[in-house]
Scaffold this active site. Sequence first.
Site, mmCIF file in Angstrom:
data_model
loop_
_atom_site.group_PDB
_atom_site.id
_atom_site.type_symbol
_atom_site.label_atom_id
_atom_site.label_comp_id
_atom_site.label_asym_id
_atom_site.label_seq_id
_atom_site.Cartn_x
_atom_site.Cartn_y
_atom_site.Cartn_z
ATOM 1 C CB ILE A 45 -2.324 5.696 -6.832
ATOM 2 C CG1 ILE A 45 -3.229 4.682 -6.114
ATOM 3 C CG2 ILE A 45 -3.103 6.465 -7.878
ATOM 4 C CD1 ILE A 45 -4.404 5.316 -5.385
ATOM 5 N N GLY A 46 0.096 3.197 -6.320
ATOM 6 C CA GLY A 46 0.983 2.664 -5.282
ATOM 7 C C GLY A 46 1.154 1.174 -5.428
ATOM 8 C CE LYS B 66 -4.772 -3.698 0.385
ATOM 9 N NZ LYS B 66 -4.151 -3.494 1.720
ATOM 10 C CB VAL C 28 -3.032 0.735 -4.435
ATOM 11 C CG1 VAL C 28 -4.300 1.501 -4.065
ATOM 12 C CG2 VAL C 28 -2.613 -0.173 -3.287
ATOM 13 C CG ASP D 123 2.669 -3.700 8.879
ATOM 14 O OD1 ASP D 123 3.808 -3.411 9.298
ATOM 15 O OD2 ASP D 123 2.414 -3.861 7.667
ATOM 16 N N GLY E 160 2.557 -2.377 -2.941
ATOM 17 C CA GLY E 160 3.059 -2.902 -1.679
ATOM 18 C C GLY E 160 3.235 -4.396 -1.752
ATOM 19 C CG PHE F 232 -2.513 -7.014 -0.673
ATOM 20 C CD1 PHE F 232 -3.183 -6.754 -1.855
ATOM 21 C CD2 PHE F 232 -3.159 -7.773 0.281
ATOM 22 C CE1 PHE F 232 -4.449 -7.232 -2.088
ATOM 23 C CE2 PHE F 232 -4.438 -8.259 0.076
ATOM 24 C CZ PHE F 232 -5.081 -7.984 -1.114
ATOM 25 N N GLY F 233 0.165 -6.158 -3.235
ATOM 26 C CA GLY F 233 -0.028 -6.007 -4.667
ATOM 27 C C GLY F 233 -0.116 -4.533 -5.015
#
Length: 424
Positions: A118-119, A140, A126, A236, A121, A123-124
């Site tokens: 679903i997403g 995540k 999700v 952030d 970023g 980080f990796g």
Amino acid sequence: MKAKSSGLIIGISIGVVIGALLAIIGLLCFRFHRKRSQIGNSSSRRAATIPIRANGADSCTVLSDSSIGTESSRTSIHNGILSWIGGPRKSHVVAASGILEYSYKDLQKATCNFTSAIGKGAFGSVYKAQMTTGETVAVKVLATNSKQGEKEFHTEVMLLGRLHHRNLVNLVGYCAEKGQHMLIYVYMSKGSLSSHLYSEKHETLSWSLRVQIALDVARGLEYLHDGAVPPVIHRDIKSSNILLDQSMGARVADFGLSREDMLNRNATNIQGTFGYLDPEYISTRAFTKKSDVYSFGVLLFELIAGRNPLQGLLELVELASLNTGGQVGWEEIADPHLDGKFDERELNDMAALAYKCVNRSPRKRPAMRDTVQVLSHILKTRHEKKRSASEVVIATGQSDRQNSMNGEHCRAESLDSTADYVDV
């Protein structure tokens, strides 16, 4: 005589053999119990490494906008170790923090073998996950080639283990297995603020909702700065890190870059998202609470104008400030998608606050508690206006009804008088 000697030798031999066997069995039992004791101690040390969850001011125990609570389990105590019965295999409750450890196998099943993305970023990725209890969560997953991501993983587990507030996205579990690092959060069904501001698949956010979202974010940051012990600097704040629940309540997310105040305040590398970064931090490498205030100011202008820093937001703000003096006249930068449907006074008050937040001098920026007061006052004034307007409408209706009744009474008297005159 020889028979007796032979019998004695045989007896001694048998005794030695039996003694050796008993010694071996004793040694094996000792090693077995020692190993189990080491496992128990290891588990205890592991639980102690994660800080205790501490509820702060304005905290809430609701972890999800789902009607079902966190993953349930039945537990029993065996040799002093809290273990799962009927729960995820190899998982257990980290008793000191209240955060669950999930198995890789169960998360793999819950995410349909990690196909429900679903997403994505820095980080990796999700994934949306449906747990066996019926609860929906967001998983995540740390990119395996991300060293920074692994550091952020540990930061989030350590911080969110003790931070709990209704305007922060809550961490409900984690997984560190098979070389993977994963974080499990409550599922925020309405997605990110940025998707609502810039994606055509969502309806335009109303002005009233934008003010409420701003207040929610301010309260979350106020808790981090003034309610958490020790205080935490997020580092952030941006629209993609603000998530919305089913009722459009806003929560601050992504604590991978967060730091406790007074710890490592001087960084060698600049971290964060350009456009939201405090100019003072860029030049000095020192981040403070006022660095978060600057990012929050940019977010306020983003809510007002409907454009992000990469679209020339701050340049637009600087041009507008030449005409407004930082006070009134900010309606010229209002999001065109609002189609003029906003309260001018509210917009100017929020923009004036945002302009103070992005002041180049950190000393001149307000504290987050002050931003909460300003935004709360905006909403309070709005409610008072609505209440006054309602009272006027009610009073007008009552006056109209009274006038109507008086008119009917006068007409009745007039008819009675006329009738009397004719009779005479």
